[in-house]
Design a protein around this motif. Structure first.
Motif: not given
Length: 404
Positions: A95-100, A149-154
């Motif tokens: 799921w995290a890989l898809v979000k990235i 989270f880094a890709s989303q700026g969090q």
């Protein structure tokens, strides 16, 4: 295909495999778990801890005190909870890989979501260590969560996940620099149009301070769990001093088995430094696309880690799904693929001949790990080549790149 259907189906399939008899046969396989990630050793450490015995006193238990406290209290280890937890870790990782991927494309969903999830969940290098209940599955999950989270700026969730990862695996510290730089940039692809990355030193130091704060808190918690500092030598120290030379798919164990004792400190320093020297050059060369730099460092990590398992190169291979723009620039993809297939056959074969049949020796297995190292190195070099060539391939006709 519909991600809402494919993803649950893949996770359900992984869960069914986790309850099959196969995992019991894989728990002791040296290719799938190392002394630092072994499930039987984790069970033994939890048992000793619950009976008032320091698990770090015997030199066998090398897992983080954070895992020790988690599995001694909130999540007792048994066949049901272990199967569910390790499958959940893989599901979260996919799921995290898809979000990235979505963050890189700046979309809320895409047609490649199902493919990316399938590439992760069907990767045999990741499937088998999960079935063996290797804690490398948890490490992969923390890495991908930090990257997501880094890709989303969090900032805070990313640095907390990274601090947890470093607590579990000290060599993961090579990701501190690219993760901080990714937080200060964005994951959008700029491989085809390199540009200088500008940021303020104060911003980098602020993120580093946050990471160190999380690390200090987690380290204090580990000391509180154990009541002493003996765990440092047995966990972090093991990644530097290499006290356990149990065979694994890496390049360290056989070299130090044959090493004279008076040369050992020097070569330990050289091998450890070798893992670190790539960080700044890779981040500088791919400063226009820090996510790609992180991917390259994941390949370095998988190739030169002190105690690797198959899940480390498996993560690197799955990450390539985030960069389809580089596929046409790969130099020798067929050779690299055949090398991986060759080593995937040699590793279990020579491992069985040596440790089960007794008809071979350590040289058999080490020869297969060398082939595996070459295949990982070939994939890494292919990725670097493609990342550099894509900029040249997108220049207007008649122009050339000028190195300043």
């Amino acid at each position: 295909m519909d991600f809402g259907l494919v993803y649950p189906a893949l996770v359900a399939g992984r869960l069914l495999l986790a309850f099959a008899p196969l995992p019991d046969a894989l728990k002791h396989d040296h290719q799938l778990s190392s002394p630092l990630t072994s499930y039987p050793r984790l069970q033994e450490g939890v048992y000793l801890f619950q009976h008032g015995i320091d698990p770090y006193s015997g030199g066998l238990f090398r897992h983080s005190p954070l895992l020790l406290s988690l599995f001694s209290t909130a999540l007792p280890l048994n066949k049901f909870t272990s199967a569910c937890l390790w499958t959940a870790c893989d599901a979260i990782s996919a799921w995290a890989l898809v979000k990235i991927w979505r963050a890189r494309q700046r979309v809320s969903q895409s047609s490649r979501d199902s493919l990316i999830a399938a590439i992760y969940l069907l990767n045999p290098y990741l499937l088998l260590p999960t079935l063996a209940l290797s804690t490398s599955t948890i490490e992969n999950m923390l890495f991908l969560l930090s990257l997501m989270f880094a890709s989303q700026g969090q900032s805070s969730p990313s640095l907390l996940a990274l601090a947890l990862l470093v607590q579990l695996s000290l060599p993961s510290a090579i990701f501190i620099v690219p993760m901080i730089l990714l937080l200060l940039s964005d994951p959008v692809s700029r491989l085809a149009s390199p540009r200088e990355f500008n940021t303020y030193l104060s911003s980098i130091l602020a993120k580093l301070g946050t990471f160190l704060g999380f690390s200090f808190a987690l380290t204090s918690l580990s000391v509180l769990v154990c009541g002493n500092w003996t765990w440092v030598e047995q966990t972090w120290g093991a990644a530097v001093m290499l006290p356990d030379l149990t065979p694994n798919p890496g390049l360290w164990w056989y070299f130090f088995t044959e090493m004279f004792d008076h040369f050992r400190p020097f070569f330990l320093m050289v091998f450890s430094a070798h893992l670190l020297i790539y960080v700044l050059p890779v981040c500088l060369k791919f400063q226009h696309d820090i996510l790609y730099a992180t991917y390259i460092l994941a390949g370095v990590y998988a190739t030169f880690k002190p105690y690797p398992t198959l899940s480390d190169p498996g993560l690197f291979i799955s990450l390539i799904s985030l960069f389809p723009e580089t596929y046409q620039y790969l130099r020798y993809p067929i050779v690299t693929t055949l090398l991986h297939l060759h080593s995937a056959l040699l590793l279990p074969l020579f491992h069985h001949l040596w440790l089960s049949q007794g008809t071979g020796n350590a040289n058999f297995f080490y020869a297969s790990t060398l082939v595996f190292g070459v295949s990982n190195g070939a994939a890494l070099l292919d990725a670097i080549w493609a990342g550099l060539r894509i900029a040249v391939g997108n220049l207007p006709e008649g122009y050339e790149l000028i190195q300043k």
